[in-house]
Design an enzyme around this catalytic site. Structure first.
Site, PDB file in Angstrom:
ATOM      1  N   HIS A  15      -9.241 -12.536  -1.626  1.00 47.98           N
ATOM      2  CA  HIS A  15     -10.173 -11.447  -1.205  1.00 47.98           C
ATOM      3  C   HIS A  15     -10.952 -11.662   0.312  1.00 47.98           C
ATOM      4  CE1 HIS A  15     -12.072  -7.721  -1.598  1.00 47.98           C
ATOM      5  NE2 HIS A  15     -12.091  -7.606  -3.053  1.00 47.98           N
ATOM      6  N   ASP A  46       7.990   0.152  -3.144  1.00 50.33           N
ATOM      7  CA  ASP A  46       9.082   0.702  -3.649  1.00 50.33           C
ATOM      8  C   ASP A  46      10.197  -0.384  -2.824  1.00 50.33           C
ATOM      9  OD1 ASP A  46      11.586   1.671  -3.999  1.00 50.33           O
ATOM     10  OD2 ASP A  46      11.226   3.494  -3.285  1.00 50.33           O
TER      11      ASP A  46
END
Length: 437
Positions: A148, A383
């Site tokens: 993070h 995708d």
């Protein structure tokens, strides 16, 4: 579910242009330094047909060439300031398999079994880790972990989209805006808001709440599905005129107001106790001038709403929503700039540390909540060439009171909420989480 680990190796970027010198580094911004110093993990599941691992690996290496921070390492410069060293040492890439079909593995519910679908989050030097797990039905799970300190949810989701584009042989677009030196303090600085005790605290200062029979091992994570019809009814219930204002609250404000009340009712807190909600606020559109949405890094501060439990539960739902709304509105351009000034001038001077309430050492937020909304991030746009994911969800993260909001994989606008609570509280929460009374 037994996961068979195969190859585990480092993979390095493929640079389209000249790669940065191994000595090159990027200083962490004030927003990077104040966030969680840890890896977070997400889980993707894909139905067949799925691309081969070599396609995923080459796409990932290409995306790393555009986002070289992920292939670097955290370190410090000669003055002891935290940096990302762009040394291109690479990320962890793990190949694994499970000897059953995806539907038999029961990964759709939050449980500790999810931890087997991505590399460990502890003691990791790589800034990104990927685990590709194949199932006998041809399905594939991608476990992704990212540090993070390098990037927030907005930036991380953009990198994931870029990975998918590269895997499909497409040009990565949009390109990241990578200048972390744009957050300069004002001269003279203006400390317009209180930041000590908010984003920063004095070292070794920790508030402890006495808990009875609240063992960390008793924390359970429950997924609540809120349908489109429920959300519509909830917004209608939340938004009637409250006080002197005819205010329509957002879906986020409505659902968090509902959860705040339901969870504290389930916890059985003392009516005079104060409970607080912490919500992340993206500064890209709030700073003036605006920061491009493509900014890569952390650019988040937090809004805090608080109330006495009795006030929260006896007042109507719009009361809670108004507290949340007012807290978020306050985190504006002036607030962000005040924080930049404070972080540059006061943190070292007063020996302060980030007040990150939900790191890996903190498993209980009681009587408070933290809400991480992923509703606007393009996580579902990953995708690889065969279509988007069947499922996207956070990994198992049993921090009591740390809530994740995720768009449902159904794709109809419904929302899944991951709620970690103590087992005794969760029993009551399940009974009331759909009640609008």
């Amino acid at each position: 579910m037994k996961v068979n680990i195969g190859r585990s190796r480092l993979i390095k970027p493929i640079y389209q242009d000249n790669h940065p010198p191994k000595s090159h580094c990027i200083p962490l911004s004030v927003f990077d330094r104040v966030t969680y110093n840890q890896h977070l993990a997400v889980i993707y599941a894909y139905r067949p047909p799925t691309p081969p691992n070599i396609t995923l690996e080459l796409g990932l290496r290409t995306a790393l060439g555009v986002y070289p921070e992920w292939a670097g390492r955290l370190g410090k410069d000669s003055n002891g300031n935290p940096i990302i060293l762009l040394n291109g040492e690479g990320i962890r890439f793990v190949e694994s398999s499970v000897d059953c079909a995806l539907d038999k593995a029961i990964i759709f519910k939050p449980s500790s079994s999810l931890l087997r679908l991505h590399p460990s989050l502890e003691d990791v030097v790589e800034l990104v880790q990927v685990q590709i797990t194949r199932f006998t039905c041809g399905s594939m799970v991608v476990g992704f972990t990212a540090h993070h300190l390098v990037a927030d949810g907005n930036s991380t989701s953009s990198f994931l989209v870029a990975w998918g584009q590269a895997s499909r042989g497409l040009e990565i677009s949009p390109l990241p805006f990578r200048d972390r030196t744009i957050f300069n303090p004002r001269n003279p600085p203006k400390f317009e808001f209180e930041h000590k005790g908010v984003e920063y605290v004095t070292k070794n200062l920790k508030q402890v709440y006495p808990l009875i029979n609240c063992n960390v091992d008793n924390i359970m994570v429950h997924k609540v599905h809120y349908s489109v019809d429920f959300l519509s009814n909830l917004k209608a219930k939340t938004s009637p005129t409250y006080g002197n204002n005819n205010k329509t609250f957002s879906t986020f404000e409505s659902i968090v107001a509902h959860l705040w009340r339901a969870i504290n009712r389930a916890r059985g807190l003392n009516g005079y106790e104060t409970t607080r909600v912490r919500m992340s606020v993206d500064g890209r559109a709030r700073l003036n001038p605006k920061v491009p949405n493509e900014y890569f890094g952390n650019l988040v501060l937090w809004a805090f709403a608080s109330a006495k439990v009795n006030d929260l539960l006896t007042n109507p739902l719009p009361y809670a929503a108004s507290l949340l709304h007012e807290a978020v509105v306050k985190i504006n351009d002036n607030y962000f700039k005040s924080f930049i000034d404070f972080a540059n001038h006061k943190v070292n001077e007063e020996d302060l540390v980030p007040n990150t309430t939900a790191d890996t050492q903190e498993s209980i937020l009681w009587p408070n909540l933290e809400v991480d909304s992923w509703l606007r991030f393009p996580f579902y746009d990953l995708d690889f060439g065969k279509g988007g994911p069947h499922i996207f969800m956070p990994s198992f993260f049993p921090t009591e009171g740390m809530i994740f909001l995720v768009p449902s994989f159904i794709g109809d606008g419904s929302i899944d909420v991951f709620v970690p609570l103590f087992q005794q509280s969760l029993t009551i929460f399940k009974q009331i989480c759909y009640s609008l009374d």
